[in-house]
Design a protein around this motif. Structure first.
Motif, PDB file in Angstrom:
ATOM      1  N   THR A  85       0.838  -1.195   0.000  1.00 44.92           N
ATOM      2  CA  THR A  85       0.000   0.000   0.000  1.00 44.92           C
ATOM      3  C   THR A  85       0.873   1.246   0.000  1.00 44.92           C
ATOM      4  OG1 THR A  85      -1.598  -1.286   1.262  1.00 44.92           O
ATOM      5  CG2 THR A  85      -1.905   1.085   1.230  1.00 44.92           C
ATOM      6  N   THR A  86       0.677   2.131  -0.972  1.00 47.59           N
ATOM      7  CA  THR A  86       1.571   3.259  -1.135  1.00 47.59           C
ATOM      8  C   THR A  86       1.342   4.384  -0.123  1.00 47.59           C
ATOM      9  OG1 THR A  86       2.536   4.854  -2.658  1.00 47.59           O
ATOM     10  CG2 THR A  86       0.172   4.476  -2.874  1.00 47.59           C
ATOM     11  N   LEU A  87       2.441   4.961   0.305  1.00 43.21           N
ATOM     12  CA  LEU A  87       2.449   6.188   1.102  1.00 43.21           C
ATOM     13  C   LEU A  87       2.847   7.377   0.223  1.00 43.21           C
ATOM     14  CD1 LEU A  87       4.163   4.804   4.329  1.00 43.21           C
ATOM     15  CD2 LEU A  87       1.738   5.358   4.016  1.00 43.21           C
ATOM     16  N   ASP A  88       3.002   7.118  -1.078  1.00 45.17           N
ATOM     17  CA  ASP A  88       3.394   8.150  -2.036  1.00 45.17           C
ATOM     18  C   ASP A  88       2.447   8.131  -3.243  1.00 45.17           C
ATOM     19  OD1 ASP A  88       4.709  10.046  -3.557  1.00 45.17           O
ATOM     20  OD2 ASP A  88       6.525   8.848  -3.859  1.00 45.17           O
ATOM     21  N   PRO A  89       1.186   8.490  -3.013  1.00 44.73           N
ATOM     22  CA  PRO A  89       0.206   8.394  -4.100  1.00 44.73           C
ATOM     23  C   PRO A  89       0.470   9.353  -5.260  1.00 44.73           C
ATOM     24  CG  PRO A  89      -0.752   9.491  -2.192  1.00 44.73           C
ATOM     25  CD  PRO A  89       0.594   8.985  -1.772  1.00 44.73           C
ATOM     26  N   GLU A  90       1.331  10.352  -5.066  1.00 42.35           N
ATOM     27  CA  GLU A  90       1.644  11.273  -6.161  1.00 42.35           C
ATOM     28  C   GLU A  90       2.464  10.594  -7.257  1.00 42.35           C
ATOM     29  OE1 GLU A  90       3.289  15.087  -4.897  1.00 42.35           O
ATOM     30  OE2 GLU A  90       2.264  14.825  -2.971  1.00 42.35           O
ATOM     31  N   LEU A 116      -5.909   7.919   2.294  1.00 41.20           N
ATOM     32  CA  LEU A 116      -4.667   7.505   2.940  1.00 41.20           C
ATOM     33  C   LEU A 116      -4.555   8.000   4.387  1.00 41.20           C
ATOM     34  CD1 LEU A 116      -1.868   6.224   3.036  1.00 41.20           C
ATOM     35  CD2 LEU A 116      -0.996   8.213   1.794  1.00 41.20           C
ATOM     36  N   PRO A 117      -4.792   9.288   4.673  1.00 42.05           N
ATOM     37  CA  PRO A 117      -4.630   9.735   6.069  1.00 42.05           C
ATOM     38  C   PRO A 117      -5.497   8.960   7.064  1.00 42.05           C
ATOM     39  CG  PRO A 117      -4.778  11.628   4.598  1.00 42.05           C
ATOM     40  CD  PRO A 117      -5.114  10.414   3.780  1.00 42.05           C
TER      41      PRO A 117
END
Length: 180
Positions: A85-90, A116-117
Protein backbone atom coordinates in the motif's frame (compact mmCIF):
# COMPACT_ATOMS: atom_id res chain seq x y z
CA UNK A 1 -52.49 5.51 12.13
CA UNK A 2 -51.43 4.21 15.57
CA UNK A 3 -50.38 0.87 14.07
CA UNK A 4 -48.23 2.64 11.48
CA UNK A 5 -46.62 4.80 14.14
CA UNK A 6 -45.87 1.80 16.36
CA UNK A 7 -44.49 -0.10 13.37
CA UNK A 8 -42.20 2.80 12.55
CA UNK A 9 -41.04 3.05 16.18
CA UNK A 10 -40.24 -0.68 16.27
CA UNK A 11 -38.27 -0.42 13.01
CA UNK A 12 -36.28 2.54 14.34
CA UNK A 13 -35.51 0.73 17.61
CA UNK A 14 -34.34 -2.38 15.73
CA UNK A 15 -32.17 -0.27 13.41
CA UNK A 16 -30.66 1.52 16.40
CA UNK A 17 -29.87 -1.76 18.16
CA UNK A 18 -28.33 -3.16 15.00
CA UNK A 19 -26.06 -0.12 14.72
CA UNK A 20 -24.89 -0.67 18.31
CA UNK A 21 -23.89 -4.26 17.67
CA UNK A 22 -22.63 -4.08 14.08
CA UNK A 23 -19.43 -2.08 14.17
CA UNK A 24 -17.61 -1.28 10.93
CA UNK A 25 -14.16 -2.78 10.58
CA UNK A 26 -11.73 0.08 11.24
CA UNK A 27 -9.13 -1.70 9.10
CA UNK A 28 -11.33 -1.68 6.01
CA UNK A 29 -10.45 0.61 3.11
CA UNK A 30 -11.32 1.55 -0.43
CA UNK A 31 -8.39 1.61 -2.82
CA UNK A 32 -7.43 1.52 -6.45
CA UNK A 33 -5.66 -1.64 -7.61
CA UNK A 34 -4.59 -2.58 -11.10
CA UNK A 35 -7.97 -4.35 -11.36
CA UNK A 36 -10.04 -1.31 -10.36
CA UNK A 37 -11.52 -0.24 -7.03
CA UNK A 38 -11.20 -2.75 -4.19
CA UNK A 39 -11.85 -2.94 -0.47
CA UNK A 40 -10.61 -5.29 2.23
CA UNK A 41 -13.56 -7.56 1.46
CA UNK A 42 -12.12 -8.29 -2.00
CA UNK A 43 -9.43 -10.31 -0.23
CA UNK A 44 -11.75 -12.29 2.06
CA UNK A 45 -10.91 -15.97 2.11
CA UNK A 46 -7.18 -15.18 2.28
CA UNK A 47 -4.88 -14.16 5.08
CA UNK A 48 -3.62 -10.63 4.45
CA UNK A 49 -0.14 -9.22 5.05
CA UNK A 50 -0.35 -5.46 4.55
CA UNK A 51 2.73 -3.29 4.18
CA UNK A 52 2.69 0.50 3.80
CA UNK A 53 5.61 1.90 1.80
CA UNK A 54 6.49 3.39 -1.54
CA UNK A 55 8.36 2.57 -4.75
CA UNK A 56 11.16 5.13 -4.41
CA UNK A 57 12.10 3.86 -0.96
CA UNK A 58 15.82 3.10 -1.18
CA UNK A 59 16.17 0.45 1.50
CA UNK A 60 13.47 -0.21 4.11
CA UNK A 61 10.64 -1.16 1.75
CA UNK A 62 12.58 -3.55 -0.49
CA UNK A 63 14.21 -5.17 2.53
CA UNK A 64 10.89 -5.63 4.34
CA UNK A 65 9.15 -6.95 1.22
CA UNK A 66 12.04 -9.37 0.70
CA UNK A 67 11.89 -10.68 4.28
CA UNK A 68 8.11 -11.03 4.15
CA UNK A 69 8.14 -12.61 0.69
CA UNK A 70 10.78 -15.15 1.74
CA UNK A 71 8.70 -16.25 4.72
CA UNK A 72 5.44 -16.36 2.74
CA UNK A 73 7.13 -18.42 0.02
CA UNK A 74 8.45 -20.88 2.62
CA UNK A 75 4.89 -21.54 3.78
CA UNK A 76 3.95 -22.83 0.29
CA UNK A 77 0.31 -21.81 0.75
CA UNK A 78 -2.20 -20.28 -1.62
CA UNK A 79 -4.27 -18.50 1.02
CA UNK A 80 -2.08 -15.44 1.64
CA UNK A 81 -2.23 -12.07 -0.10
CA UNK A 82 0.51 -9.45 0.16
CA UNK A 83 -0.93 -5.94 -0.09
CA UNK A 84 1.71 -3.29 -0.81
CA UNK A 85 0.00 0.00 0.00
CA UNK A 86 1.57 3.26 -1.14
CA UNK A 87 2.45 6.19 1.10
CA UNK A 88 3.39 8.15 -2.04
CA UNK A 89 0.21 8.39 -4.10
CA UNK A 90 1.64 11.27 -6.16
CA UNK A 91 4.23 9.04 -7.85
CA UNK A 92 3.16 5.44 -7.33
CA UNK A 93 0.62 3.61 -9.47
CA UNK A 94 -1.16 0.39 -8.50
CA UNK A 95 0.37 -1.33 -11.53
CA UNK A 96 3.95 -0.46 -10.54
CA UNK A 97 3.31 -1.30 -6.89
CA UNK A 98 1.98 -4.71 -7.93
CA UNK A 99 4.97 -5.34 -10.19
CA UNK A 100 7.37 -4.57 -7.35
CA UNK A 101 5.49 -6.64 -4.77
CA UNK A 102 5.24 -9.63 -7.14
CA UNK A 103 9.03 -9.68 -7.30
CA UNK A 104 8.85 -10.89 -3.71
CA UNK A 105 5.59 -12.90 -3.54
CA UNK A 106 3.36 -14.22 -6.32
CA UNK A 107 0.02 -13.30 -4.71
CA UNK A 108 0.54 -9.59 -4.30
CA UNK A 109 -1.47 -6.51 -5.09
CA UNK A 110 -0.41 -2.86 -5.11
CA UNK A 111 -2.88 -0.41 -3.63
CA UNK A 112 -3.45 3.33 -3.79
CA UNK A 113 -5.84 4.22 -0.97
CA UNK A 114 -8.78 6.57 -1.49
CA UNK A 115 -8.31 8.07 2.00
CA UNK A 116 -4.67 7.51 2.94
CA UNK A 117 -4.63 9.73 6.07
CA UNK A 118 -7.65 7.98 7.62
CA UNK A 119 -6.51 4.44 6.84
CA UNK A 120 -2.93 5.16 7.96
CA UNK A 121 -4.28 6.50 11.25
CA UNK A 122 -6.48 3.42 11.74
CA UNK A 123 -3.50 1.13 11.25
CA UNK A 124 -1.15 3.32 13.30
CA UNK A 125 1.12 4.07 10.33
CA UNK A 126 3.28 7.18 10.66
CA UNK A 127 4.55 8.91 7.52
CA UNK A 128 5.72 12.32 6.39
CA UNK A 129 6.81 13.79 3.10
CA UNK A 130 10.38 15.12 3.39
CA UNK A 131 11.53 17.62 0.76
CA UNK A 132 15.06 16.99 -0.53
CA UNK A 133 17.04 19.98 -1.78
CA UNK A 134 19.25 19.36 -4.79
CA UNK A 135 17.74 15.91 -5.40
CA UNK A 136 16.25 14.66 -8.65
CA UNK A 137 13.62 12.84 -6.57
CA UNK A 138 12.39 16.10 -5.05
CA UNK A 139 11.17 14.43 -1.90
CA UNK A 140 11.25 11.26 0.13
CA UNK A 141 8.70 9.74 2.50
CA UNK A 142 9.82 9.01 6.04
CA UNK A 143 7.60 6.25 7.44
CA UNK A 144 7.15 3.66 10.11
CA UNK A 145 7.83 0.13 9.02
CA UNK A 146 5.53 -2.61 10.19
CA UNK A 147 3.64 -5.50 8.65
CA UNK A 148 -0.02 -5.84 9.55
CA UNK A 149 -1.55 -9.31 9.56
CA UNK A 150 -5.29 -9.81 9.12
CA UNK A 151 -7.21 -13.06 9.12
CA UNK A 152 -9.31 -14.43 6.28
CA UNK A 153 -12.31 -12.28 7.24
CA UNK A 154 -10.31 -9.05 7.48
CA UNK A 155 -10.01 -8.98 11.27
CA UNK A 156 -6.78 -7.53 12.65
CA UNK A 157 -4.45 -10.20 14.06
CA UNK A 158 -1.06 -8.61 14.77
CA UNK A 159 1.42 -5.90 13.93
CA UNK A 160 4.95 -7.05 13.24
CA UNK A 161 7.39 -4.27 14.01
CA UNK A 162 10.40 -6.43 14.87
CA UNK A 163 11.26 -7.23 11.26
CA UNK A 164 13.45 -10.29 11.54
CA UNK A 165 12.87 -13.46 9.53
CA UNK A 166 12.25 -15.41 12.71
CA UNK A 167 9.69 -12.96 14.06
CA UNK A 168 7.85 -12.69 10.74
CA UNK A 169 7.73 -16.50 10.43
CA UNK A 170 6.50 -16.90 14.02
CA UNK A 171 3.69 -14.36 13.49
CA UNK A 172 2.61 -15.96 10.21
CA UNK A 173 2.53 -19.43 11.77
CA UNK A 174 0.62 -18.17 14.80
CA UNK A 175 -1.95 -16.53 12.52
CA UNK A 176 -2.50 -19.83 10.69
CA UNK A 177 -2.72 -21.75 13.97
CA UNK A 178 -4.98 -19.28 15.79
CA UNK A 179 -7.29 -18.39 12.89
CA UNK A 180 -7.41 -21.36 10.51
Amino acid sequence: MKKTLWGLIIILICAGLAMLFIKPNKYDFKALSEHGEVSLKNYNGKYKAIYFGYLYCPDVCPTTLSLLGDELNKLKRDDFELLFTTLDPERDTPENLTLMAKNFYKDADGLKLNDLPKVAKNYGVKYQKVHLKNSAMGYSVAHSSAIYLLDKEGNFYSEISNLTSENIRENLLNLIKDRP
